[in-house]
Design a protein around this motif. Structure first.
Motif, PDB file in Angstrom:
ATOM      1  N   GLY A  88       0.880  -1.209  -0.113  1.00 31.34           N
ATOM      2  CA  GLY A  88      -0.158   0.069   0.004  1.00 31.34           C
ATOM      3  C   GLY A  88       0.942   1.218  -0.011  1.00 31.34           C
ATOM      4  O   GLY A  88       0.809   2.003   0.826  1.00 31.34           O
ATOM      5  N   GLY A  89       1.691   1.364  -1.014  1.00 30.31           N
ATOM      6  CA  GLY A  89       2.587   2.539  -1.053  1.00 30.31           C
ATOM      7  C   GLY A  89       3.692   2.717   0.020  1.00 30.31           C
ATOM      8  O   GLY A  89       4.674   1.786  -0.193  1.00 30.31           O
TER       9      GLY A  89
ATOM     10  N   GLY B  80       1.015  -4.834  -4.232  1.00 31.68           N
ATOM     11  CA  GLY B  80       0.575  -5.706  -3.027  1.00 31.68           C
ATOM     12  C   GLY B  80      -0.969  -6.043  -3.068  1.00 31.68           C
ATOM     13  O   GLY B  80      -1.286  -7.234  -2.990  1.00 31.68           O
ATOM     14  N   MET B  81      -1.692  -5.058  -3.179  1.00 28.52           N
ATOM     15  CA  MET B  81      -3.283  -5.384  -3.163  1.00 28.52           C
ATOM     16  C   MET B  81      -3.854  -5.557  -4.579  1.00 28.52           C
ATOM     17  O   MET B  81      -4.286  -6.490  -4.895  1.00 28.52           O
ATOM     18  CB  MET B  81      -3.909  -4.265  -2.680  1.00 28.52           C
ATOM     19  N   GLY B  82      -3.378  -4.576  -5.618  1.00 32.01           N
ATOM     20  CA  GLY B  82      -4.061  -4.697  -6.634  1.00 32.01           C
ATOM     21  C   GLY B  82      -3.655  -5.909  -7.644  1.00 32.01           C
ATOM     22  O   GLY B  82      -4.117  -5.998  -8.527  1.00 32.01           O
TER      23      GLY B  82
ATOM     24  N   ASP C 259       0.368  -1.050 -15.215  1.00 31.84           N
ATOM     25  CA  ASP C 259       1.198  -0.657 -14.058  1.00 31.84           C
ATOM     26  C   ASP C 259       2.473  -0.092 -14.910  1.00 31.84           C
ATOM     27  O   ASP C 259       3.092  -0.544 -15.847  1.00 31.84           O
ATOM     28  CB  ASP C 259       1.677  -1.949 -13.195  1.00 31.84           C
TER      29      ASP C 259
ATOM     30  N   ASN D 200       1.595   4.423 -18.400  1.00 38.23           N
ATOM     31  CA  ASN D 200       1.107   5.108 -17.152  1.00 38.23           C
ATOM     32  C   ASN D 200      -0.428   5.287 -17.483  1.00 38.23           C
ATOM     33  O   ASN D 200      -1.160   5.304 -18.441  1.00 38.23           O
ATOM     34  CB  ASN D 200       1.485   6.558 -17.407  1.00 38.23           C
ATOM     35  N   ALA D 201      -1.283   4.772 -16.303  1.00 35.73           N
ATOM     36  CA  ALA D 201      -2.580   4.731 -16.468  1.00 35.73           C
ATOM     37  C   ALA D 201      -3.188   5.955 -16.922  1.00 35.73           C
ATOM     38  O   ALA D 201      -4.281   6.006 -17.692  1.00 35.73           O
ATOM     39  CB  ALA D 201      -3.196   3.993 -15.321  1.00 35.73           C
TER      40      ALA D 201
ATOM     41  N   SER E  72      -1.556   3.280  -6.381  1.00 37.18           N
ATOM     42  CA  SER E  72      -1.765   3.788  -4.847  1.00 37.18           C
ATOM     43  C   SER E  72      -2.102   5.495  -4.989  1.00 37.18           C
ATOM     44  O   SER E  72      -1.291   6.353  -4.540  1.00 37.18           O
ATOM     45  CB  SER E  72      -0.152   3.855  -4.236  1.00 37.18           C
TER      46      SER E  72
ATOM     47  N   HIS F  38      -4.308   6.788  -3.217  1.00 38.27           N
ATOM     48  CA  HIS F  38      -4.561   7.438  -1.704  1.00 38.27           C
ATOM     49  C   HIS F  38      -3.558   8.062  -1.295  1.00 38.27           C
ATOM     50  O   HIS F  38      -3.373   9.286  -0.465  1.00 38.27           O
ATOM     51  CB  HIS F  38      -4.636   6.241  -0.649  1.00 38.27           C
TER      52      HIS F  38
ATOM     53  N   TYR G 190     -12.115   1.227  -6.474  1.00 38.27           N
ATOM     54  CA  TYR G 190     -11.709   0.262  -5.751  1.00 38.27           C
ATOM     55  C   TYR G 190     -11.045   0.620  -4.350  1.00 38.27           C
ATOM     56  O   TYR G 190      -9.941  -0.152  -3.881  1.00 38.27           O
ATOM     57  CB  TYR G 190     -10.833  -0.647  -6.274  1.00 38.27           C
TER      58      TYR G 190
ATOM     59  N   GLY H  95      -5.744   2.693   3.804  1.00 39.97           N
ATOM     60  CA  GLY H  95      -6.350   2.325   2.428  1.00 39.97           C
ATOM     61  C   GLY H  95      -6.713   3.599   1.816  1.00 39.97           C
ATOM     62  O   GLY H  95      -6.041   3.792   0.599  1.00 39.97           O
TER      63      GLY H  95
HETATM   64  P1  NAD Z   1       1.182  -0.839  -4.099  1.00 34.42           P
HETATM   65  O1  NAD Z   1       1.963   0.599  -3.886  1.00 34.42           O
HETATM   66  O2  NAD Z   1       1.686  -2.053  -3.694  1.00 34.42           O
HETATM   67  O3  NAD Z   1       0.819  -0.797  -5.587  1.00 34.42           O
HETATM   68  C1  NAD Z   1       0.506   0.464  -6.677  1.00 34.42           C
HETATM   69  C2  NAD Z   1       0.758   0.111  -7.939  1.00 34.42           C
HETATM   70  O4  NAD Z   1       0.352   1.081  -8.528  1.00 34.42           O
HETATM   71  C3  NAD Z   1       2.511  -0.081  -8.167  1.00 34.42           C
HETATM   72  O5  NAD Z   1       2.563  -1.187  -8.685  1.00 34.42           O
HETATM   73  C4  NAD Z   1       2.485   1.391  -8.943  1.00 34.42           C
HETATM   74  O6  NAD Z   1       3.737   0.927  -9.766  1.00 34.42           O
HETATM   75  C5  NAD Z   1       1.423   1.687  -9.538  1.00 34.42           C
HETATM   76  N1  NAD Z   1       1.165   2.994 -10.132  1.00 34.42           N
HETATM   77  C6  NAD Z   1       1.508   4.075  -9.294  1.00 34.42           C
HETATM   78  N2  NAD Z   1       0.976   4.866 -10.431  1.00 34.42           N
HETATM   79  C7  NAD Z   1       0.704   4.730 -11.446  1.00 34.42           C
HETATM   80  C8  NAD Z   1       0.390   5.145 -12.755  1.00 34.42           C
HETATM   81  N3  NAD Z   1       0.226   6.596 -12.746  1.00 34.42           N
HETATM   82  N4  NAD Z   1      -0.054   4.249 -13.669  1.00 34.42           N
HETATM   83  C9  NAD Z   1       0.190   2.976 -13.620  1.00 34.42           C
HETATM   84  N5  NAD Z   1       0.543   2.186 -12.551  1.00 34.42           N
HETATM   85  C10 NAD Z   1       0.761   3.201 -11.293  1.00 34.42           C
HETATM   86  O7  NAD Z   1      -0.250  -0.530  -3.426  1.00 34.42           O
HETATM   87  P2  NAD Z   1      -1.381  -1.697  -3.029  1.00 34.42           P
HETATM   88  O8  NAD Z   1      -1.116  -2.203  -2.029  1.00 34.42           O
HETATM   89  O9  NAD Z   1      -1.496  -2.561  -4.325  1.00 34.42           O
HETATM   90  O10 NAD Z   1      -2.676  -0.814  -2.827  1.00 34.42           O
HETATM   91  C11 NAD Z   1      -3.324  -0.135  -4.130  1.00 34.42           C
HETATM   92  C12 NAD Z   1      -4.326   0.823  -3.717  1.00 34.42           C
HETATM   93  O11 NAD Z   1      -5.564  -0.018  -3.115  1.00 34.42           O
HETATM   94  C13 NAD Z   1      -4.010   1.967  -2.520  1.00 34.42           C
HETATM   95  O12 NAD Z   1      -4.437   3.022  -2.727  1.00 34.42           O
HETATM   96  C14 NAD Z   1      -4.663   1.039  -1.269  1.00 34.42           C
HETATM   97  O13 NAD Z   1      -4.790   1.866  -0.120  1.00 34.42           O
HETATM   98  C15 NAD Z   1      -5.890   0.578  -1.844  1.00 34.42           C
HETATM   99  N6  NAD Z   1      -6.455  -0.585  -1.130  1.00 34.42           N
HETATM  100  C16 NAD Z   1      -7.648  -1.020  -1.648  1.00 34.42           C
HETATM  101  C17 NAD Z   1      -8.202  -2.040  -0.850  1.00 34.42           C
HETATM  102  C18 NAD Z   1      -9.416  -2.680  -1.315  1.00 34.42           C
HETATM  103  O14 NAD Z   1     -10.281  -3.513  -0.687  1.00 34.42           O
HETATM  104  N7  NAD Z   1     -10.165  -2.347  -2.185  1.00 34.42           N
HETATM  105  C19 NAD Z   1      -7.404  -2.737   0.096  1.00 34.42           C
HETATM  106  C20 NAD Z   1      -6.348  -2.237   0.461  1.00 34.42           C
HETATM  107  C21 NAD Z   1      -5.826  -1.405  -0.195  1.00 34.42           C
END
Ligand code: NAD
Length: 556
Positions: free
Chosen positions: A53-54, A177-179, A197, A243-244, A266, A268, A322, A492
């Protein structure tokens, strides 16, 4: 197991087996789970103590980590270690029923609860970002989110696509990690996923762990692969580097036949979202050198990203946030239709929360996968009528690659979690399991979080921002005998946007553990039922009446 090196990054892995390295299993469990969170197989950036989560961390710095390890190794059965944002600050005499660890992470007084102030305090070494299960030591790798993501996409399928994602294309971003759970959750539901990603290592890691099937050369290739699989009604997940904020608008401009759109970058934390025009390799240095400028550019990019998501919504796609706050960030950048699509909780999850359902998870302290397979069977035996649970456990056994200590997750409700916990404790007592089991959950649960952009978005009575509930939840878990309890801020969805609590309880096979488990695993989901009764949800009122949850206002 910690390789000795004075207070600096090193490889950390939890001990396995039945030999205690502490004074008892409650302390041993906390120590092993702290270390397990930092296992290179589990954590996203272990050398920085970042779990997921970042920037969600397990300990404030390596000295704090060392001090927590040393303290847990010596902690007695009637002592409690206090952790303030990842640093152990005290040990107090309590009693056997009290938690062995109490944790408060990232909390700030309301008017100061923003990223700027948080970063200032963090740079002074005074706090850390604990996310949800990072700073409370019950992260179990991507499986933790896989089940919730699987359930969410199943709910999307039920709502819009006759119960299956077969023949549909989902577009998302973020394979962290989550995504990283998204591609597998979509294919488990029969669908095709295009996952963007900007970090090539995230794409290769998900392929290595079999959460993602293939990587496309570029966007057109991704779309070609996706439409071919969709036409054959074959599940397929496709990673694409980029880049998304650029690729999602490009897909919209290409009139790509996308059925479902979401996102788990990430967002948030604006310092963890790559702005358009910045190379991925320059991201960390730029964010550190010019945080305000970076934040502004990241928010503008998120606005472009969200605007394209709204474009897909206008064309009839199923679009949802999400839980990463991307709508809030896009709105801050001035995009006025950011909230045109809903969050996933009001859209799909709240009916489950009314039944006290949420992400129940457990890990085998032995390190032996057999222990998890035996608990899988026990859960299936306990709830034979629950078909979706059986489908999930079967798929998880086939597809989930354990990360760190073997673990399992499934969603169980009020009246179910305590039964599972007591069964596990009996199995430890009888020797059927080779070592104790740790039972915990995400902070994203039915009664443990106030988060107006996510878990408590659009509550029936408007109580979205009321944060008394997670505090009551933490207190009730302390009073009920949990092994460690945590209160966090900002997980989150980011600083200023959530308050949430966690609990972990250890099934060590003793009668005392059985008593604690029965109370904790009844009262913890009970908070979800009463929270939703109080907000006026009929289903929660029915559940309370059917299952005997006492609600004083209903007894007048
Ligand atoms: P993470 O930091 O492990 O992964 C985020 C990913 O986004 C990274 O791989 C990064 O390279 C990518 N990214 C960043 N900017 C980007 C862009 N402009 N274009 C494309 N890719 C980009 O985070 P995570 O643990 O996977 O969590 C992701 C998000 O989901 C967080 O905001 C977290 O708080 C939220 N989250 C949601 C839930 C849920 O239940 N829905 C649960 C936990 C976390």
């Amino acid at each position: 197991m910690v390789q000795q090196q004075a207070s600096g990054p090193r490889e950390v892995r939890a001990a396995r087996g039945t030999g205690l390295t502490t004074q008892g299993w409650q302390q041993e469990a906390a120590l092993r789970m702290l270390m397990n969170n930092l296992d290179p197989e589990v954590a996203e950036h272990p050398s920085k103590l970042v779990v997921y989560g970042g920037t969600g961390k397990a300990a404030r710095d390596w000295r704090s980590f060392d001090a927590m390890v040393k303290t847990l190794q010596g902690l007695k059965q009637d002592e409690t270690m206090l952790v303030q944002s990842g640093r152990p600050v005290g040990v107090m005499q309590t009693h056997e029923w009290a938690p062995r660890v109490l944790i408060a992470n990232s909390n700030l007084v309301g008017d100061w609860a923003n990223w700027e102030e948080f970063r200032r305090l963090e740079s002074l070494g005074l706090t850390m970002y604990g996310q949800m299960t990072a700073g409370s030591w019950i992260y179990i790798g991507t499986q933790g989110i896989l089940q919730g993501t699987y359930e969410t996409f199943a709910a999307v399928a039920n709502k819009r696509f006759n119960g299956t994602l077969e023949g549909t294309i989902t577009l998302t971003a973020g394979l962290g990690g989550m995504g990283g759970a998204q591609p597998l959750a979509v294919t488990m539901n029969g669908g095709v996923a295009i996952c963007i990603d900007c970090d090539p290592s995230r794409i290769s890691r998900r392929i290595e762990h079999r959460y993602l099937d293939v990587e496309a050369k570029d966007l057109s290739h991704a779309l070609e692969l996706a439409t071919a699989a969709r036409d054959k009604k074959q599940p397929l997940s496709i990673g694409v580097l980029g880049n998304a904020a650029e690729l999602v608008p490009q897909l919209l401009a290409m009139d790509a036949p996308i059925d479902i759109v979401t996102d788990q970058t990430s967002a948030h934390d604006p310092l963890a979202y790559l702005p358009v025009g910045v190379a991925f390799d320059d991201m960390a240095d730029y964010a550190a050198a010019k945080p305000a400028e970076f934040t502004q550019r990241a928010r503008e990019s998120m606005a472009a990203h969200v605007e394209a998501m709204v474009g897909f919504l206008d064309r009839g796609a199923e679009v949802f946030d999400y839980g990463n706050s991307i709508r809030g960030e896009a709105q801050l950048a001035g995009y006025d239709r950011a909230f045109a699509f809903p969050g996933f909780v009001p859209a799909y999850i709240r009916p489950l929360f009314c039944e006290g359902k949420g992400p129940f998870r457990w890990a085998a302290l032995s390190g032996d996968p057999q222990d998890i397979h035996k608990t899988d069977k026990a859960v299936l035996d306990l709830f034979p009528e629950n078909e979706s649970l059986a489908r999930w456990i079967k798929m998880a056994q086939e597809k989930v690659h354990f990360q760190g200590l073997p673990a399992r997750i499934c969603w169980l409700g009020y009246g179910e979690r305590d039964k599972a916990g007591e069964r596990f404790n009996d199995m430890v007592a009888s020797g059927e399991l080779s070592a104790p089991i740790v039972i915990g959950r995400d902070h994203l649960d039915c009664g443990s979080v106030a988060s107006p952009y996510r878990e408590t978005e659009a509550m029936l009575d408007g109580s979205d921002a009321i944060a008394d509930w997670p505090l009551l939840n933490a207190m009730v878990n302390v009073a009920s005998g949990a092994s460690w309890v945590s209160i966090h801020h900002g997980g989150g969805v980011g600083i200023g946007r959530s308050i949430h609590a966690g609990q972990v309880t250890v099934a060590d096979g003793t009668a005392l553990a059985g008593e604690k488990i029965r109370r904790v695993l009844t009262n913890d989901p009970g908070m979800g039922v009463i929270r939703h009764v109080d907000a006026g949800y009929d289903r929660a009122t029915e559940v309370a009446a059917e299952r005997g949850v006492r609600v004083p206002m209903g007894e007048l």
